[in-house]
Design a protein around this motif. Structure first.
Motif, PDB file in Angstrom:
ATOM      1  N   THR A  13       0.826  -1.216   0.000  1.00  0.00           N
ATOM      2  CA  THR A  13       0.000   0.000   0.000  1.00  0.00           C
ATOM      3  C   THR A  13       0.851   1.251   0.000  1.00  0.00           C
ATOM      4  OG1 THR A  13      -1.797  -1.130   1.155  1.00  0.00           O
ATOM      5  CG2 THR A  13      -1.751   1.275   1.276  1.00  0.00           C
ATOM      6  N   LEU A  14       1.807   1.320   0.912  1.00  0.00           N
ATOM      7  CA  LEU A  14       2.648   2.507   1.025  1.00  0.00           C
ATOM      8  C   LEU A  14       3.657   2.595  -0.109  1.00  0.00           C
ATOM      9  CD1 LEU A  14       3.284   4.975   2.733  1.00  0.00           C
ATOM     10  CD2 LEU A  14       4.713   3.535   4.195  1.00  0.00           C
ATOM     11  N   ARG A  16       3.498   1.586  -3.147  1.00  0.00           N
ATOM     12  CA  ARG A  16       2.930   2.000  -4.438  1.00  0.00           C
ATOM     13  C   ARG A  16       2.762   3.510  -4.531  1.00  0.00           C
ATOM     14  NH1 ARG A  16      -0.326  -2.670  -3.582  1.00  0.00           N
ATOM     15  NH2 ARG A  16      -2.061  -1.382  -2.854  1.00  0.00           N
ATOM     16  N   HIS A  17       2.670   4.171  -3.380  1.00  0.00           N
ATOM     17  CA  HIS A  17       2.591   5.635  -3.395  1.00  0.00           C
ATOM     18  C   HIS A  17       3.972   6.290  -3.378  1.00  0.00           C
ATOM     19  CE1 HIS A  17      -1.720   5.672  -2.964  1.00  0.00           C
ATOM     20  NE2 HIS A  17      -1.689   5.014  -1.827  1.00  0.00           N
ATOM     21  N   LEU A  21       6.883   8.910  -6.474  1.00  0.00           N
ATOM     22  CA  LEU A  21       7.424  10.173  -5.967  1.00  0.00           C
ATOM     23  C   LEU A  21       8.944  10.194  -6.090  1.00  0.00           C
ATOM     24  CD1 LEU A  21       5.262  10.613  -2.732  1.00  0.00           C
ATOM     25  CD2 LEU A  21       4.916  11.694  -4.973  1.00  0.00           C
ATOM     26  N   ASP A 138      -6.444   2.720   5.217  1.00  0.00           N
ATOM     27  CA  ASP A 138      -6.728   1.436   4.563  1.00  0.00           C
ATOM     28  C   ASP A 138      -6.834   0.313   5.594  1.00  0.00           C
ATOM     29  OD1 ASP A 138      -5.883   2.092   1.409  1.00  0.00           O
ATOM     30  OD2 ASP A 138      -4.745   3.201   2.911  1.00  0.00           O
ATOM     31  N   ASP A 165      -3.702   9.067   6.158  1.00  0.00           N
ATOM     32  CA  ASP A 165      -3.774   8.601   4.780  1.00  0.00           C
ATOM     33  C   ASP A 165      -2.393   8.139   4.316  1.00  0.00           C
ATOM     34  OD1 ASP A 165      -5.966   8.897   2.431  1.00  0.00           O
ATOM     35  OD2 ASP A 165      -3.945   9.050   1.624  1.00  0.00           O
ATOM     36  N   ARG A 167      -1.106   8.202   1.502  1.00  0.00           N
ATOM     37  CA  ARG A 167      -0.470   9.155   0.582  1.00  0.00           C
ATOM     38  C   ARG A 167       0.242  10.271   1.336  1.00  0.00           C
ATOM     39  NH1 ARG A 167      -5.988   9.791  -2.666  1.00  0.00           N
ATOM     40  NH2 ARG A 167      -6.633   9.540  -0.484  1.00  0.00           N
ATOM     41  N   ASP A 168      -0.310  10.672   2.479  1.00  0.00           N
ATOM     42  CA  ASP A 168       0.363  11.670   3.299  1.00  0.00           C
ATOM     43  C   ASP A 168       1.659  11.104   3.876  1.00  0.00           C
ATOM     44  OD1 ASP A 168      -1.630  13.604   2.901  1.00  0.00           O
ATOM     45  OD2 ASP A 168      -2.812  12.877   4.588  1.00  0.00           O
ATOM     46  N   ALA A 170       3.403   8.625   2.516  1.00  0.00           N
ATOM     47  CA  ALA A 170       4.321   8.448   1.391  1.00  0.00           C
ATOM     48  C   ALA A 170       5.031   9.744   1.043  1.00  0.00           C
ATOM     49  CB  ALA A 170       3.556   7.914   0.171  1.00  0.00           C
ATOM     50  N   SER A 171       4.304  10.843   1.046  1.00  0.00           N
ATOM     51  CA  SER A 171       4.903  12.137   0.732  1.00  0.00           C
ATOM     52  C   SER A 171       5.996  12.491   1.726  1.00  0.00           C
ATOM     53  CB  SER A 171       3.816  13.211   0.722  1.00  0.00           C
ATOM     54  OG  SER A 171       4.367  14.478   0.446  1.00  0.00           O
ATOM     55  N   ARG A 242      -5.707  14.493   5.074  1.00  0.00           N
ATOM     56  CA  ARG A 242      -6.938  13.806   4.683  1.00  0.00           C
ATOM     57  C   ARG A 242      -7.582  13.140   5.893  1.00  0.00           C
ATOM     58  NH1 ARG A 242      -3.073  12.723   0.625  1.00  0.00           N
ATOM     59  NH2 ARG A 242      -3.666  13.496  -1.438  1.00  0.00           N
TER      60      ARG A 242
END
Length: 253
Positions: A13-14, A16-17, A21, A138, A165, A167-168, A170-171, A242
């Motif tokens: 999950t992580l 893939r984000h 980047l 998730d 989230d 995505r947060d 991952a960033s 998020r």
């Protein structure tokens, strides 16, 4: 100069984000997973098993930075020790590790394995960066779905989460991976704290369903730890953008 980054668990999950980047930042990315993956532009896939100690030496060879995302229900401490030894021998300059808020406080076996993984990183001799994050949306969704499938939903008193989230996370991890070793950085949690009953109610609302809620009490040391918020960081944490409501609206529509 192009940086070479190995990502463990890069197909999860992580991962893939994070992977796109780092590719966008100009990194040469290699992904280690148990099953490998399909070749894609800019990504090299290698197969290995961290817990079994297989394929690690070849995976870390030539990597300047290792981003360790791989994890499972058990054995993360042993897997991370295997990785840390290989990274040290390979002479990588930076080991970045994702952990969980409460790893050093929660009296549960899984949290203790996360603390063991942290100790493997800090004792590796490799310059390191570590981010403790809250549970991902998730993961919480998976738990809530199972609870909401019951005729009556247990509502443990004092059980709170601050889901974030992926995505947060991952960033933030991409930023840390591209930077210099920074040690233990500020925790990363979601923008709001929810009781378990609140998480379930919002899920049911979005799905247009109703369930009876049955209050229950978590006994012993675990219950006391959750009621004390030992799995949370209420002050001094970075906050993702998020919310749980945002995530459900996007995922479930």
């Amino acid at each position: 100069m192009t940086s070479s980054v190995l990502i463990t668990g890069g197909t999860g999950t992580l991962g893939r984000h994070v992977t796109p980047l780092l590719l966008d930042a100009g990194c040469k990315v290699r992904v280690l997973s148990r099953r490998g993956g399909d070749p894609s532009d800019g990504v090299e896939h290698v197969t290995g098993d961290l817990l079994a100690g297989e394929g690690i030496e070849a995976a870390v060879d030539g990597a300047e930075t290792v981003l360790h995302l791989a994890g499972g229900p058990k054995g993360d401490d042993a897997a991370t020790r295997n990785l840390a030894r290989a990274v040290s021998r390979a002479g990588a300059r930076h080991l970045v590790h994702i952990s969980v808020i409460g790893a050093d406080r929660m009296p549960l076996g899984w949290f203790r394995t996360q603390l063991g993984a942290e100790e493997a990183v800090t004792g590796s001799g490799v310059p390191w960066t570590m981010l403790r994050a809250a549970q991902f949306h998730d993961l919480v969704l998976g738990v809530v779905r199972k609870m909401a499938a019951l005729p009556a939903v247990p509502a443990p008193g004092g059980l709170r989460f601050q889901p974030v989230d992926a995505r947060d996370v991952a960033s933030r991890l991409a930023e840390l991976t591209l930077g210099e070793p920074a040690g233990l950085v500020d925790d990363l949690a979601g923008p709001a704290v929810y009781g378990m009953a609140d998480l379930v109610r919002e899920y049911l609302r979005v799905r247009g369903k109703r369930r009876a809620m049955v209050p229950v009490r978590i006994p012993g040391k675990v219950g006391r730890a959750y009621r004390a918020g030992d799995n949370l960081t209420l002050e001094g944490a970075d906050l993702g953008g998020r919310t749980w409501e945002d995530f459900l609206a996007e995922r479930l529509g």
